[in-house]
Scaffold this active site. Structure first.
Site, PDB file in Angstrom:
ATOM      1  N   ALA A  55     -26.523 -22.238  12.303  1.00 18.79           N
ATOM      2  CA  ALA A  55     -26.534 -22.136  10.843  1.00 18.79           C
ATOM      3  C   ALA A  55     -25.453 -23.060  10.315  1.00 18.79           C
ATOM      4  CB  ALA A  55     -26.273 -20.701  10.415  1.00 18.79           C
ATOM      5  N   VAL A  56     -25.875 -24.189   9.767  1.00 19.88           N
ATOM      6  CA  VAL A  56     -24.921 -25.240   9.410  1.00 19.88           C
ATOM      7  C   VAL A  56     -24.250 -25.013   8.062  1.00 19.88           C
ATOM      8  CG1 VAL A  56     -26.159 -26.949  10.784  1.00 19.88           C
ATOM      9  CG2 VAL A  56     -26.719 -26.684   8.352  1.00 19.88           C
ATOM     10  N   GLU A 112     -30.268 -27.809   4.244  1.00 23.33           N
ATOM     11  CA  GLU A 112     -29.221 -27.244   5.100  1.00 23.33           C
ATOM     12  C   GLU A 112     -28.477 -28.336   5.860  1.00 23.33           C
ATOM     13  OE1 GLU A 112     -31.850 -23.182   5.607  1.00 23.33           O
ATOM     14  OE2 GLU A 112     -31.775 -24.663   7.222  1.00 23.33           O
ATOM     15  N   GLN A 113     -29.227 -29.281   6.444  1.00 21.16           N
ATOM     16  CA  GLN A 113     -28.556 -30.344   7.189  1.00 21.16           C
ATOM     17  C   GLN A 113     -27.756 -31.248   6.261  1.00 21.16           C
ATOM     18  OE1 GLN A 113     -30.432 -32.347  10.405  1.00 21.16           O
ATOM     19  NE2 GLN A 113     -31.803 -30.634  10.934  1.00 21.16           N
ATOM     20  N   PHE A 162     -30.991 -27.241  19.963  1.00 18.23           N
ATOM     21  CA  PHE A 162     -29.739 -26.605  19.568  1.00 18.23           C
ATOM     22  C   PHE A 162     -29.879 -26.100  18.131  1.00 18.23           C
ATOM     23  CE2 PHE A 162     -25.518 -26.968  17.526  1.00 18.23           C
ATOM     24  CZ  PHE A 162     -24.811 -26.058  18.310  1.00 18.23           C
ATOM     25  N   SER A 172     -34.716 -27.010   5.779  1.00 18.05           N
ATOM     26  CA  SER A 172     -33.912 -27.687   6.803  1.00 18.05           C
ATOM     27  C   SER A 172     -33.255 -28.943   6.251  1.00 18.05           C
ATOM     28  CB  SER A 172     -34.790 -28.039   8.008  1.00 18.05           C
ATOM     29  OG  SER A 172     -35.184 -26.870   8.706  1.00 18.05           O
ATOM     30  N   HIS A 220     -37.779 -25.105  15.474  1.00 15.41           N
ATOM     31  CA  HIS A 220     -36.659 -25.687  14.734  1.00 15.41           C
ATOM     32  C   HIS A 220     -36.484 -27.158  15.108  1.00 15.41           C
ATOM     33  CE1 HIS A 220     -35.684 -21.552  13.697  1.00 15.41           C
ATOM     34  NE2 HIS A 220     -34.774 -22.012  12.866  1.00 15.41           N
ATOM     35  N   PRO A 221     -36.092 -27.978  14.160  1.00 16.83           N
ATOM     36  CA  PRO A 221     -35.874 -29.402  14.449  1.00 16.83           C
ATOM     37  C   PRO A 221     -34.523 -29.627  15.111  1.00 16.83           C
ATOM     38  CG  PRO A 221     -35.343 -28.955  12.165  1.00 16.83           C
ATOM     39  CD  PRO A 221     -35.853 -27.649  12.746  1.00 16.83           C
TER      40      PRO A 221
END
Length: 479
Positions: free
Chosen positions: A433-434, A398-399, A430, A395, A378-379
Protein backbone atom coordinates in the site's frame (compact mmCIF):
# COMPACT_ATOMS: atom_id res chain seq x y z
CA UNK A 1 -30.49 -15.25 -0.88
CA UNK A 2 -28.97 -12.16 0.70
CA UNK A 3 -30.29 -10.74 3.94
CA UNK A 4 -30.15 -7.23 5.29
CA UNK A 5 -29.75 -6.47 8.99
CA UNK A 6 -31.89 -3.53 10.01
CA UNK A 7 -30.35 -2.88 13.44
CA UNK A 8 -27.67 -0.17 13.52
CA UNK A 9 -24.69 -1.34 15.58
CA UNK A 10 -22.46 1.54 14.47
CA UNK A 11 -24.31 4.74 15.27
CA UNK A 12 -21.96 7.71 15.39
CA UNK A 13 -19.00 5.44 16.08
CA UNK A 14 -15.79 7.23 17.12
CA UNK A 15 -16.74 10.36 15.18
CA UNK A 16 -19.75 11.59 17.13
CA UNK A 17 -20.83 15.10 16.19
CA UNK A 18 -20.35 18.18 18.30
CA UNK A 19 -23.89 18.95 19.54
CA UNK A 20 -23.06 22.68 19.69
CA UNK A 21 -25.37 23.09 22.66
CA UNK A 22 -26.45 26.69 23.35
CA UNK A 23 -23.83 28.88 25.04
CA UNK A 24 -21.26 26.15 24.61
CA UNK A 25 -22.83 23.95 27.30
CA UNK A 26 -20.89 20.85 28.25
CA UNK A 27 -24.01 18.80 28.83
CA UNK A 28 -27.76 19.09 28.47
CA UNK A 29 -29.78 17.72 31.38
CA UNK A 30 -33.37 16.77 30.62
CA UNK A 31 -35.99 15.75 33.20
CA UNK A 32 -38.97 13.63 32.19
CA UNK A 33 -42.06 13.24 34.36
CA UNK A 34 -43.99 10.16 33.28
CA UNK A 35 -47.69 10.79 33.90
CA UNK A 36 -49.34 7.36 33.79
CA UNK A 37 -51.71 7.46 36.73
CA UNK A 38 -55.20 6.74 35.49
CA UNK A 39 -53.95 5.19 32.26
CA UNK A 40 -52.61 1.95 33.69
CA UNK A 41 -54.13 -1.51 33.20
CA UNK A 42 -57.43 -1.80 35.03
CA UNK A 43 -60.71 -3.55 34.37
CA UNK A 44 -62.25 -0.11 34.93
CA UNK A 45 -60.40 0.93 31.77
CA UNK A 46 -61.61 -2.04 29.76
CA UNK A 47 -58.48 -4.12 30.29
CA UNK A 48 -58.48 -7.82 31.06
CA UNK A 49 -56.51 -7.53 34.30
CA UNK A 50 -55.03 -5.15 36.84
CA UNK A 51 -51.68 -3.38 36.51
CA UNK A 52 -48.52 -5.16 37.69
CA UNK A 53 -45.73 -2.80 36.60
CA UNK A 54 -43.69 -0.15 38.44
CA UNK A 55 -45.23 0.12 41.86
CA UNK A 56 -44.29 -0.41 45.48
CA UNK A 57 -45.53 -4.00 45.13
CA UNK A 58 -42.35 -5.60 43.78
CA UNK A 59 -43.16 -8.82 41.96
CA UNK A 60 -46.83 -7.96 41.55
CA UNK A 61 -48.84 -10.09 39.13
CA UNK A 62 -51.92 -9.12 37.11
CA UNK A 63 -55.29 -10.01 38.60
CA UNK A 64 -57.37 -11.22 35.65
CA UNK A 65 -60.91 -9.85 35.74
CA UNK A 66 -60.44 -8.16 39.11
CA UNK A 67 -59.64 -4.72 40.45
CA UNK A 68 -56.43 -4.54 42.47
CA UNK A 69 -57.34 -1.97 45.10
CA UNK A 70 -53.82 -1.62 46.50
CA UNK A 71 -52.30 -1.17 43.05
CA UNK A 72 -54.90 1.41 42.11
CA UNK A 73 -54.24 3.32 45.33
CA UNK A 74 -50.50 3.43 44.67
CA UNK A 75 -51.11 4.91 41.23
CA UNK A 76 -53.60 7.38 42.70
CA UNK A 77 -50.91 8.58 45.11
CA UNK A 78 -48.88 9.66 42.09
CA UNK A 79 -51.72 11.82 40.81
CA UNK A 80 -52.92 13.15 44.16
CA UNK A 81 -49.60 13.78 45.95
CA UNK A 82 -46.49 12.87 43.99
CA UNK A 83 -47.26 15.03 40.98
CA UNK A 84 -47.74 18.14 43.08
CA UNK A 85 -44.50 17.56 44.99
CA UNK A 86 -42.59 17.32 41.72
CA UNK A 87 -44.46 20.30 40.30
CA UNK A 88 -43.44 22.47 43.25
CA UNK A 89 -39.86 21.24 43.12
CA UNK A 90 -39.33 21.98 39.43
CA UNK A 91 -41.22 25.25 39.28
CA UNK A 92 -39.38 26.60 42.33
CA UNK A 93 -36.08 25.61 40.75
CA UNK A 94 -37.21 27.13 37.42
CA UNK A 95 -36.38 23.94 35.54
CA UNK A 96 -38.30 23.12 32.36
CA UNK A 97 -39.76 19.62 32.17
CA UNK A 98 -41.06 17.26 29.53
CA UNK A 99 -44.08 15.20 30.50
CA UNK A 100 -44.72 11.81 28.97
CA UNK A 101 -48.48 11.94 29.29
CA UNK A 102 -50.69 8.91 28.77
CA UNK A 103 -53.71 10.37 26.98
CA UNK A 104 -56.34 8.62 29.11
CA UNK A 105 -54.42 9.54 32.27
CA UNK A 106 -54.32 13.21 31.24
CA UNK A 107 -58.05 13.11 30.54
CA UNK A 108 -58.64 11.96 34.12
CA UNK A 109 -56.40 14.67 35.63
CA UNK A 110 -57.55 18.11 34.39
CA UNK A 111 -55.98 20.06 37.27
CA UNK A 112 -52.61 18.46 36.70
CA UNK A 113 -52.78 19.22 32.96
CA UNK A 114 -53.55 22.85 33.71
CA UNK A 115 -50.58 23.00 36.09
CA UNK A 116 -48.29 21.50 33.44
CA UNK A 117 -49.36 24.08 30.91
CA UNK A 118 -49.12 26.99 33.34
CA UNK A 119 -45.55 25.94 34.16
CA UNK A 120 -44.60 25.87 30.48
CA UNK A 121 -43.89 22.17 30.57
CA UNK A 122 -43.85 20.23 27.31
CA UNK A 123 -46.65 17.66 27.31
CA UNK A 124 -45.62 14.83 25.00
CA UNK A 125 -47.54 11.65 24.30
CA UNK A 126 -47.07 8.46 26.28
CA UNK A 127 -49.61 6.62 24.19
CA UNK A 128 -53.33 6.06 24.67
CA UNK A 129 -53.02 3.74 27.66
CA UNK A 130 -50.13 2.59 29.84
CA UNK A 131 -50.24 -0.98 28.56
CA UNK A 132 -47.92 -3.47 26.88
CA UNK A 133 -48.15 -3.48 23.07
CA UNK A 134 -45.84 -6.41 22.34
CA UNK A 135 -48.72 -8.75 21.43
CA UNK A 136 -50.95 -6.21 19.68
CA UNK A 137 -51.64 -6.44 15.99
CA UNK A 138 -49.93 -3.66 14.07
CA UNK A 139 -53.20 -2.15 12.89
CA UNK A 140 -54.63 -2.16 16.42
CA UNK A 141 -51.56 -0.35 17.71
CA UNK A 142 -51.79 2.21 14.90
CA UNK A 143 -55.42 2.83 15.73
CA UNK A 144 -54.55 3.39 19.39
CA UNK A 145 -51.82 5.87 18.47
CA UNK A 146 -54.17 7.90 16.32
CA UNK A 147 -56.73 7.91 19.12
CA UNK A 148 -54.01 8.96 21.58
CA UNK A 149 -53.18 11.95 19.37
CA UNK A 150 -56.83 12.88 19.02
CA UNK A 151 -57.56 12.62 22.76
CA UNK A 152 -54.35 14.41 23.70
CA UNK A 153 -55.25 17.34 21.47
CA UNK A 154 -58.75 17.43 22.96
CA UNK A 155 -57.48 17.41 26.55
CA UNK A 156 -54.31 19.49 26.29
CA UNK A 157 -55.39 21.86 23.55
CA UNK A 158 -52.84 20.84 20.93
CA UNK A 159 -51.58 17.63 19.42
CA UNK A 160 -48.41 16.11 20.92
CA UNK A 161 -45.20 16.84 19.07
CA UNK A 162 -43.15 14.22 20.93
CA UNK A 163 -43.77 10.58 21.75
CA UNK A 164 -42.52 7.91 24.11
CA UNK A 165 -44.75 4.85 24.14
CA UNK A 166 -42.57 2.81 26.49
CA UNK A 167 -44.04 -0.67 26.41
CA UNK A 168 -43.55 -1.10 22.69
CA UNK A 169 -43.92 -3.65 19.95
CA UNK A 170 -41.34 -4.22 17.23
CA UNK A 171 -43.15 -1.76 14.95
CA UNK A 172 -44.05 1.05 17.39
CA UNK A 173 -41.32 3.39 16.16
CA UNK A 174 -42.18 2.75 12.53
CA UNK A 175 -45.86 3.45 13.16
CA UNK A 176 -45.04 6.72 14.94
CA UNK A 177 -42.66 7.91 12.25
CA UNK A 178 -45.14 7.05 9.50
CA UNK A 179 -47.80 9.16 11.23
CA UNK A 180 -45.58 12.10 10.35
CA UNK A 181 -46.53 14.60 13.05
CA UNK A 182 -43.90 14.02 15.73
CA UNK A 183 -40.91 16.32 15.99
CA UNK A 184 -39.18 13.68 18.08
CA UNK A 185 -39.69 10.19 19.41
CA UNK A 186 -37.85 8.55 22.30
CA UNK A 187 -38.56 4.82 22.14
CA UNK A 188 -34.87 3.95 21.91
CA UNK A 189 -32.11 3.62 24.48
CA UNK A 190 -29.25 3.22 22.02
CA UNK A 191 -27.32 6.49 22.18
CA UNK A 192 -26.47 9.54 24.27
CA UNK A 193 -27.16 12.07 21.53
CA UNK A 194 -30.13 12.71 19.24
CA UNK A 195 -29.94 11.17 15.80
CA UNK A 196 -31.95 10.77 12.62
CA UNK A 197 -33.59 7.43 11.96
CA UNK A 198 -34.40 6.67 8.36
CA UNK A 199 -35.91 3.23 8.82
CA UNK A 200 -33.61 0.67 7.27
CA UNK A 201 -35.69 -2.05 5.76
CA UNK A 202 -39.01 -0.28 6.28
CA UNK A 203 -39.40 1.33 2.88
CA UNK A 204 -38.91 4.84 1.59
CA UNK A 205 -42.43 6.08 2.30
CA UNK A 206 -41.60 6.85 5.94
CA UNK A 207 -39.91 10.23 6.45
CA UNK A 208 -36.67 10.51 8.44
CA UNK A 209 -37.48 10.75 12.14
CA UNK A 210 -35.54 12.63 14.80
CA UNK A 211 -34.89 10.39 17.79
CA UNK A 212 -33.98 11.65 21.25
CA UNK A 213 -32.95 8.48 23.09
CA UNK A 214 -34.36 7.84 26.55
CA UNK A 215 -32.89 6.02 29.54
CA UNK A 216 -33.82 3.23 31.92
CA UNK A 217 -30.74 3.58 34.13
CA UNK A 218 -30.93 7.17 35.40
CA UNK A 219 -34.54 6.46 36.13
CA UNK A 220 -36.52 6.18 39.35
CA UNK A 221 -38.18 3.03 37.96
CA UNK A 222 -35.26 1.22 39.56
CA UNK A 223 -36.88 1.85 42.93
CA UNK A 224 -39.49 -0.68 41.78
CA UNK A 225 -37.28 -3.35 40.22
CA UNK A 226 -34.99 -6.04 41.64
CA UNK A 227 -31.39 -4.90 42.06
CA UNK A 228 -32.57 -1.33 41.79
CA UNK A 229 -32.24 1.63 44.13
CA UNK A 230 -33.03 0.87 47.75
CA UNK A 231 -32.62 4.40 49.02
CA UNK A 232 -32.52 7.97 47.90
CA UNK A 233 -28.78 8.03 48.54
CA UNK A 234 -28.26 5.38 45.87
CA UNK A 235 -30.42 7.30 43.41
CA UNK A 236 -28.54 10.54 44.06
CA UNK A 237 -25.14 8.84 43.81
CA UNK A 238 -26.03 7.30 40.47
CA UNK A 239 -27.33 10.57 39.05
CA UNK A 240 -24.27 12.43 40.34
CA UNK A 241 -21.84 9.91 38.86
CA UNK A 242 -23.65 10.02 35.52
CA UNK A 243 -23.61 13.81 35.51
CA UNK A 244 -19.94 14.00 36.52
CA UNK A 245 -18.90 11.68 33.72
CA UNK A 246 -20.83 13.60 31.08
CA UNK A 247 -19.71 16.96 32.45
CA UNK A 248 -16.06 15.90 32.36
CA UNK A 249 -16.39 14.51 28.84
CA UNK A 250 -18.08 17.74 27.78
CA UNK A 251 -15.04 19.64 28.98
CA UNK A 252 -12.90 17.36 26.82
CA UNK A 253 -14.83 18.23 23.67
CA UNK A 254 -17.43 15.45 23.77
CA UNK A 255 -20.56 17.26 24.92
CA UNK A 256 -23.44 14.93 25.69
CA UNK A 257 -26.96 14.59 27.00
CA UNK A 258 -28.31 13.27 30.29
CA UNK A 259 -31.85 11.94 30.52
CA UNK A 260 -33.53 11.49 33.87
CA UNK A 261 -36.78 9.54 34.02
CA UNK A 262 -39.23 10.16 36.87
CA UNK A 263 -42.61 8.81 37.97
CA UNK A 264 -44.97 10.67 40.24
CA UNK A 265 -45.84 7.61 42.33
CA UNK A 266 -42.18 6.61 42.78
CA UNK A 267 -39.86 9.58 43.24
CA UNK A 268 -42.82 11.61 44.48
CA UNK A 269 -42.56 9.79 47.82
CA UNK A 270 -40.87 11.95 50.50
CA UNK A 271 -37.98 9.58 51.14
CA UNK A 272 -36.98 9.69 47.48
CA UNK A 273 -37.92 13.24 46.53
CA UNK A 274 -35.15 14.68 48.69
CA UNK A 275 -32.56 12.81 46.62
CA UNK A 276 -33.98 14.40 43.48
CA UNK A 277 -33.87 17.83 45.08
CA UNK A 278 -30.22 17.32 46.03
CA UNK A 279 -29.36 16.39 42.47
CA UNK A 280 -31.20 19.40 41.04
CA UNK A 281 -29.17 21.66 43.31
CA UNK A 282 -25.98 19.85 42.35
CA UNK A 283 -26.57 20.15 38.60
CA UNK A 284 -27.52 23.82 38.89
CA UNK A 285 -24.31 24.56 40.81
CA UNK A 286 -22.26 23.89 37.66
CA UNK A 287 -21.63 26.29 34.81
CA UNK A 288 -22.04 25.02 31.27
CA UNK A 289 -25.23 23.03 31.89
CA UNK A 290 -28.26 23.44 29.66
CA UNK A 291 -31.51 22.47 31.38
CA UNK A 292 -34.01 21.89 28.60
CA UNK A 293 -37.20 20.21 27.48
CA UNK A 294 -37.04 17.58 24.81
CA UNK A 295 -38.82 19.98 22.47
CA UNK A 296 -35.95 22.44 22.96
CA UNK A 297 -33.37 19.75 22.24
CA UNK A 298 -35.27 18.71 19.11
CA UNK A 299 -35.47 22.28 17.81
CA UNK A 300 -31.77 22.79 18.44
CA UNK A 301 -30.80 19.55 16.73
CA UNK A 302 -32.93 20.30 13.69
CA UNK A 303 -31.26 23.68 13.35
CA UNK A 304 -27.69 22.56 13.96
CA UNK A 305 -27.81 19.00 12.59
CA UNK A 306 -30.57 18.74 9.97
CA UNK A 307 -31.14 15.43 8.27
CA UNK A 308 -28.69 14.71 5.48
CA UNK A 309 -29.20 11.55 3.48
CA UNK A 310 -25.95 9.65 2.92
CA UNK A 311 -25.01 9.71 -0.72
CA UNK A 312 -24.02 6.05 -0.75
CA UNK A 313 -25.30 3.14 1.35
CA UNK A 314 -23.83 -0.22 0.40
CA UNK A 315 -26.37 -2.12 2.49
CA UNK A 316 -29.24 -0.68 0.44
CA UNK A 317 -27.80 -1.17 -3.03
CA UNK A 318 -28.95 -3.82 -5.49
CA UNK A 319 -26.38 -6.42 -6.48
CA UNK A 320 -25.52 -4.99 -9.88
CA UNK A 321 -24.90 -1.51 -8.47
CA UNK A 322 -22.98 -2.92 -5.50
CA UNK A 323 -20.62 -4.94 -7.67
CA UNK A 324 -20.20 -2.11 -10.16
CA UNK A 325 -19.20 0.27 -7.37
CA UNK A 326 -17.04 -2.02 -5.24
CA UNK A 327 -15.96 -4.76 -7.62
CA UNK A 328 -12.62 -3.03 -8.23
CA UNK A 329 -11.73 -2.40 -4.61
CA UNK A 330 -9.80 -5.66 -4.71
CA UNK A 331 -7.83 -5.32 -7.95
CA UNK A 332 -9.65 -6.94 -10.91
CA UNK A 333 -11.53 -9.26 -8.53
CA UNK A 334 -15.26 -8.48 -8.66
CA UNK A 335 -16.06 -11.94 -7.28
CA UNK A 336 -15.17 -10.65 -3.80
CA UNK A 337 -17.88 -7.98 -3.98
CA UNK A 338 -20.32 -10.51 -5.44
CA UNK A 339 -19.83 -12.81 -2.46
CA UNK A 340 -19.86 -9.99 0.08
CA UNK A 341 -23.23 -8.83 -1.22
CA UNK A 342 -24.73 -12.09 0.01
CA UNK A 343 -23.63 -11.44 3.61
CA UNK A 344 -25.88 -10.04 6.33
CA UNK A 345 -25.10 -6.42 5.48
CA UNK A 346 -26.60 -3.60 7.50
CA UNK A 347 -25.96 0.02 8.55
CA UNK A 348 -22.69 -1.00 10.19
CA UNK A 349 -21.36 -1.83 6.71
CA UNK A 350 -22.17 1.57 5.25
CA UNK A 351 -18.79 2.94 6.33
CA UNK A 352 -15.36 2.34 4.87
CA UNK A 353 -14.31 0.16 7.78
CA UNK A 354 -17.58 -1.74 7.88
CA UNK A 355 -17.67 -2.59 4.19
CA UNK A 356 -13.97 -3.39 4.22
CA UNK A 357 -14.62 -6.01 6.87
CA UNK A 358 -17.28 -7.65 4.70
CA UNK A 359 -15.07 -7.68 1.59
CA UNK A 360 -12.01 -8.84 3.54
CA UNK A 361 -14.02 -11.73 5.00
CA UNK A 362 -14.66 -13.02 1.50
CA UNK A 363 -11.01 -12.61 0.54
CA UNK A 364 -9.78 -14.38 3.69
CA UNK A 365 -12.23 -17.25 3.34
CA UNK A 366 -11.34 -17.83 -0.32
CA UNK A 367 -9.07 -20.67 -1.40
CA UNK A 368 -5.34 -20.09 -1.64
CA UNK A 369 -5.64 -20.35 -5.42
CA UNK A 370 -8.30 -17.63 -5.48
CA UNK A 371 -6.24 -15.37 -3.25
CA UNK A 372 -3.22 -15.95 -5.45
CA UNK A 373 -5.36 -14.83 -8.36
CA UNK A 374 -6.01 -11.56 -6.54
CA UNK A 375 -2.29 -11.09 -5.94
CA UNK A 376 -1.37 -11.75 -9.56
CA UNK A 377 -4.07 -9.29 -10.67
CA UNK A 378 -1.99 -6.49 -9.18
CA UNK A 379 0.46 -4.66 -11.45
CA UNK A 380 4.19 -4.38 -10.84
CA UNK A 381 5.22 -1.19 -9.15
CA UNK A 382 6.46 1.24 -11.79
CA UNK A 383 6.29 -1.62 -14.28
CA UNK A 384 5.42 -1.96 -17.94
CA UNK A 385 1.68 -1.44 -17.42
CA UNK A 386 2.35 1.84 -15.67
CA UNK A 387 4.71 2.90 -18.41
CA UNK A 388 2.08 2.07 -21.01
CA UNK A 389 -0.58 3.84 -18.95
CA UNK A 390 -2.68 0.70 -18.72
CA UNK A 391 -3.19 0.63 -14.94
CA UNK A 392 -6.59 0.96 -13.35
CA UNK A 393 -7.48 4.49 -12.29
CA UNK A 394 -7.00 3.46 -8.66
CA UNK A 395 -3.52 2.01 -9.23
CA UNK A 396 -2.50 4.97 -11.35
CA UNK A 397 -3.45 7.42 -8.62
CA UNK A 398 -1.86 5.33 -5.87
CA UNK A 399 1.47 4.91 -7.65
CA UNK A 400 1.53 8.59 -8.59
CA UNK A 401 0.96 9.58 -4.96
CA UNK A 402 4.28 7.93 -4.09
CA UNK A 403 6.08 9.53 -7.03
CA UNK A 404 6.41 6.24 -8.91
CA UNK A 405 5.24 7.93 -12.10
CA UNK A 406 8.26 10.24 -12.09
CA UNK A 407 11.27 7.97 -11.59
CA UNK A 408 14.76 8.61 -12.86
CA UNK A 409 16.20 6.08 -15.29
CA UNK A 410 18.28 4.62 -12.49
CA UNK A 411 15.28 4.31 -10.15
CA UNK A 412 13.21 2.71 -12.87
CA UNK A 413 15.91 0.11 -13.57
CA UNK A 414 16.10 -0.66 -9.85
CA UNK A 415 12.35 -1.27 -9.66
CA UNK A 416 12.42 -3.33 -12.86
CA UNK A 417 15.20 -5.58 -11.57
CA UNK A 418 13.53 -6.02 -8.17
CA UNK A 419 10.17 -6.77 -9.77
CA UNK A 420 11.67 -9.48 -11.94
CA UNK A 421 13.55 -11.09 -9.06
CA UNK A 422 10.53 -10.94 -6.78
CA UNK A 423 8.11 -12.50 -9.29
CA UNK A 424 10.61 -15.22 -10.15
CA UNK A 425 10.94 -16.13 -6.46
CA UNK A 426 7.32 -15.87 -5.32
CA UNK A 427 5.16 -16.18 -8.41
CA UNK A 428 3.23 -12.95 -7.80
CA UNK A 429 4.12 -9.24 -7.97
CA UNK A 430 5.40 -7.19 -5.05
CA UNK A 431 2.36 -5.56 -3.42
CA UNK A 432 2.47 -2.72 -0.95
CA UNK A 433 0.00 0.00 0.00
CA UNK A 434 1.98 2.94 -1.32
CA UNK A 435 -0.29 5.72 -0.07
CA UNK A 436 1.60 7.86 2.42
CA UNK A 437 4.95 6.24 1.62
CA UNK A 438 7.96 7.69 -0.18
CA UNK A 439 9.94 6.02 -2.96
CA UNK A 440 12.77 5.33 -0.55
CA UNK A 441 10.43 3.67 1.97
CA UNK A 442 8.93 1.49 -0.75
CA UNK A 443 12.34 0.43 -2.00
CA UNK A 444 13.49 -0.38 1.53
CA UNK A 445 10.42 -2.59 2.07
CA UNK A 446 11.01 -4.21 -1.32
CA UNK A 447 14.60 -5.14 -0.45
CA UNK A 448 13.58 -6.46 2.96
CA UNK A 449 10.60 -8.55 1.89
CA UNK A 450 12.33 -10.19 -1.05
CA UNK A 451 14.30 -12.15 1.54
CA UNK A 452 11.16 -13.69 3.12
CA UNK A 453 10.15 -17.28 2.50
CA UNK A 454 7.09 -17.77 0.29
CA UNK A 455 4.52 -18.52 2.98
CA UNK A 456 5.55 -15.47 4.99
CA UNK A 457 5.51 -13.25 1.93
CA UNK A 458 2.19 -14.64 0.71
CA UNK A 459 0.64 -13.64 4.07
CA UNK A 460 2.29 -10.21 3.94
CA UNK A 461 1.11 -9.60 0.39
CA UNK A 462 -2.46 -10.55 1.39
CA UNK A 463 -2.32 -8.09 4.28
CA UNK A 464 -1.19 -5.36 1.89
CA UNK A 465 -4.01 -6.21 -0.52
CA UNK A 466 -6.48 -5.70 2.32
CA UNK A 467 -4.75 -2.44 3.27
CA UNK A 468 -5.02 -1.15 -0.30
CA UNK A 469 -8.71 -2.05 -0.34
CA UNK A 470 -9.31 -0.14 2.89
CA UNK A 471 -7.56 2.96 1.58
CA UNK A 472 -9.64 2.81 -1.59
CA UNK A 473 -12.87 2.48 0.39
CA UNK A 474 -11.93 5.49 2.51
CA UNK A 475 -11.97 7.51 -0.67
CA UNK A 476 -15.52 6.35 -1.38
CA UNK A 477 -17.28 6.04 1.97
CA UNK A 478 -17.14 7.85 5.34
CA UNK A 479 -14.70 6.39 7.81
Amino acid sequence: MNTRYVRDMRGYGPNRPDPKWPCGARVVVQFVVNYEEGGENSILHGDAASEAFLSEIVGAAPWPGKRHWNMESIYEYGARVGFWRLHRMFTQAEIPVTVYGVATALARSPDQVAAMKDAGWEVASHGLKWIDYRDHAEEDERRDLLEAIRLHAEVVGERPRGLYLGRTSAWSVRIAAAEGGFDWISDTYDDELPYWLDHDGHGNAIPPQLVIPYTLDANDMRFATPQGFNSGDQFFAYLKDSFDTLYREGGEGRAGMMNIGLHCRLVGRPGRAEALRRFIDYAKSHDGVWLARRADIAAHWRAMHPYQAPSLRPSRMDKASFVAKFGGVFEHSPWIAERAFELELGPAHDSAGGLHNALARMFRSASEEERLGVLTAHPDLAGKLAEAKRLTAESTSEQASAGLDALTDTERKTFTDLNAAYVEKFGFPFIIAVKGRTKDEILAAFRTRINNDRSEEFATACEQVERIALLRLRGILPS
